[in-house]
Design a protein around this motif. Structure first.
Motif, PDB file in Angstrom:
ATOM      1  N   MET A   1       0.841  -1.196   0.000  1.00 46.45           N
ATOM      2  CA  MET A   1       0.000   0.000   0.000  1.00 46.45           C
ATOM      3  C   MET A   1       0.882   1.254   0.000  1.00 46.45           C
ATOM      4  O   MET A   1       1.968   1.256   0.566  1.00 46.45           O
ATOM      5  N   TYR A   2       0.383   2.306  -0.632  1.00 47.13           N
ATOM      6  CA  TYR A   2       1.175   3.510  -0.777  1.00 47.13           C
ATOM      7  C   TYR A   2       0.477   4.697  -0.117  1.00 47.13           C
ATOM      8  O   TYR A   2      -0.710   4.673   0.167  1.00 47.13           O
ATOM      9  N   ASN A   3       1.251   5.753   0.076  1.00 48.45           N
ATOM     10  CA  ASN A   3       0.704   7.005   0.568  1.00 48.45           C
ATOM     11  C   ASN A   3       1.050   8.055  -0.477  1.00 48.45           C
ATOM     12  O   ASN A   3       2.170   8.552  -0.535  1.00 48.45           O
ATOM     13  N   GLY A   4       0.111   8.377  -1.346  1.00 46.43           N
ATOM     14  CA  GLY A   4       0.375   9.312  -2.417  1.00 46.43           C
ATOM     15  C   GLY A   4      -0.895   9.982  -2.887  1.00 46.43           C
ATOM     16  O   GLY A   4      -1.975   9.780  -2.328  1.00 46.43           O
ATOM     17  N   GLU A   5      -0.769  10.798  -3.934  1.00 48.61           N
ATOM     18  CA  GLU A   5      -1.912  11.572  -4.416  1.00 48.61           C
ATOM     19  C   GLU A   5      -1.984  11.511  -5.938  1.00 48.61           C
ATOM     20  O   GLU A   5      -0.974  11.575  -6.634  1.00 48.61           O
ATOM     21  N   ILE A   6      -3.215  11.363  -6.451  1.00 48.91           N
ATOM     22  CA  ILE A   6      -3.463  11.298  -7.889  1.00 48.91           C
ATOM     23  C   ILE A   6      -4.166  12.576  -8.341  1.00 48.91           C
ATOM     24  O   ILE A   6      -5.055  13.087  -7.662  1.00 48.91           O
TER      25      ILE A   6
ATOM     26  N   LEU B   1      -5.031   1.094  -3.576  1.00 50.02           N
ATOM     27  CA  LEU B   1      -3.610   1.300  -3.274  1.00 50.02           C
ATOM     28  C   LEU B   1      -3.390   2.364  -2.211  1.00 50.02           C
ATOM     29  O   LEU B   1      -2.275   2.845  -2.020  1.00 50.02           O
ATOM     30  N   ASN B   2      -4.451   2.748  -1.519  1.00 51.38           N
ATOM     31  CA  ASN B   2      -4.370   3.734  -0.444  1.00 51.38           C
ATOM     32  C   ASN B   2      -3.861   5.087  -0.955  1.00 51.38           C
ATOM     33  O   ASN B   2      -3.027   5.736  -0.326  1.00 51.38           O
ATOM     34  N   LEU B   3      -4.376   5.515  -2.099  1.00 55.04           N
ATOM     35  CA  LEU B   3      -3.996   6.795  -2.675  1.00 55.04           C
ATOM     36  C   LEU B   3      -5.177   7.759  -2.622  1.00 55.04           C
ATOM     37  O   LEU B   3      -6.327   7.348  -2.645  1.00 55.04           O
ATOM     38  N   LYS B   4      -4.888   9.035  -2.570  1.00 59.21           N
ATOM     39  CA  LYS B   4      -5.915  10.062  -2.523  1.00 59.21           C
ATOM     40  C   LYS B   4      -6.058  10.708  -3.892  1.00 59.21           C
ATOM     41  O   LYS B   4      -5.065  10.962  -4.577  1.00 59.21           O
ATOM     42  N   VAL B   5      -7.286  10.965  -4.326  1.00 56.30           N
ATOM     43  CA  VAL B   5      -7.533  11.670  -5.581  1.00 56.30           C
ATOM     44  C   VAL B   5      -7.813  13.129  -5.270  1.00 56.30           C
ATOM     45  O   VAL B   5      -8.717  13.448  -4.505  1.00 56.30           O
ATOM     46  N   ASN B   6      -7.004  14.024  -5.832  1.00 56.65           N
ATOM     47  CA  ASN B   6      -7.180  15.461  -5.600  1.00 56.65           C
ATOM     48  C   ASN B   6      -8.229  16.007  -6.569  1.00 56.65           C
ATOM     49  O   ASN B   6      -8.002  16.068  -7.762  1.00 56.65           O
ATOM     50  N   THR B   7      -9.373  16.389  -6.044  1.00 55.36           N
ATOM     51  CA  THR B   7     -10.459  16.913  -6.880  1.00 55.36           C
ATOM     52  C   THR B   7     -10.758  18.374  -6.559  1.00 55.36           C
ATOM     53  O   THR B   7     -11.792  18.901  -6.934  1.00 55.36           O
ATOM     54  N   SER B   8      -9.847  19.034  -5.868  1.00 57.08           N
ATOM     55  CA  SER B   8     -10.071  20.428  -5.472  1.00 57.08           C
ATOM     56  C   SER B   8      -9.987  21.351  -6.682  1.00 57.08           C
ATOM     57  O   SER B   8      -9.397  21.012  -7.715  1.00 57.08           O
ATOM     58  N   ALA B   9     -10.565  22.536  -6.549  1.00 56.72           N
ATOM     59  CA  ALA B   9     -10.578  23.509  -7.640  1.00 56.72           C
ATOM     60  C   ALA B   9      -9.173  24.013  -7.947  1.00 56.72           C
ATOM     61  O   ALA B   9      -8.889  24.427  -9.075  1.00 56.72           O
TER      62      ALA B   9
END
Length: 206
Positions: free
Chosen positions: A1-6, A26-34
């Motif tokens: 598992m990873y700690n990252g951002e898509i 994969l324990n990743l975060k998706v950045n959907t901010s403006a």
């Protein structure tokens, strides 16, 4: 598992849903901010991957700001993907590419490989790229490339050029993956390479 951002510049609901699905495994975060573009350019320690959803590889790559490609890792999800398309993406510094019709588990596999520091393209495209882009380096050129590289970095470089992943190299050297990544970053700087693909090409190995 990873700690990252898509990240992605294509904020369509369909694309965001796909990224959330594969990233969750994969324990990743998706950045959907403006202000995701600002976040992309902000230096951070965790891995950053930018997904490009491309209908026409050759037509759309020219519209991408080169500054955008200079940071993080880049993956292309393409409506169609020929070997010529793959070669173009490799030249632009992309880490992987697959077709939009690929199942989610195949995209997860690609993402996992890229996070491990590997390239994810067809073997034929990688072989063709390496064989055509550069002739074997002369002994004097190889010596110049090795200048300033430490003994440990040479060991890491040797494993990478033999096709080992970061985790495999870490096991061989009995160190952590982060240590391997640190050595790789130092090697990139000293050899003027920006990616694993460029490093492999420079040493004419796969």
């Amino acid at each position: 598992m990873y700690n990252g951002e898509i990240f992605t510049l294509s904020q369509s609901p369909k694309n965001i849903q796909l990224l959330k699905h594969v990233s969750g495994l994969l324990n990743l975060k998706v950045n959907t901010s403006a202000n995701s573009l600002t976040a992309w350019h902000t230096p951070q320690q965790i891995p950053k991957i930018l997904f490009h959803f491309l209908n026409d590889v050759h037509g759309e790559l020219g519209q991408i700001d080169s500054g955008l490609l200079s940071a993080g890792k880049h993956i292309a999800i393409c409506e169609s993907l020929s070997m010529e398309d793959e070669l173009t993406l490799i030249k632009h510094g992309f880490s992987g590419a697959t077709k939009a019709c690929s199942p989610a588990h195949a995209i997860v596999q690609m993402l996992d490989n890229v996070l491990e520091g590997n390239l994810f393209f067809s073997l034929s495209a990688l072989s063709h790229y390496i064989q055509t882009q550069q002739q074997p380096a002369k002994a004097s050129e190889r010596h110049a490339l090795f200048q300033g590289i430490t003994k440990k970095e040479k060991e890491v470089l040797s494993f990478i050029c033999k096709g080992l992943s970061n985790s495999e190299a870490a096991n061989k050297m009995n160190v952590s993956i982060n240590t391997i990544k640190m050595h790789l970053q130092n090697i990139y700087k000293k050899t003027d390479c920006k990616s694993r693909g460029q490093l492999l090409v420079k040493y004419n190995q796969i």
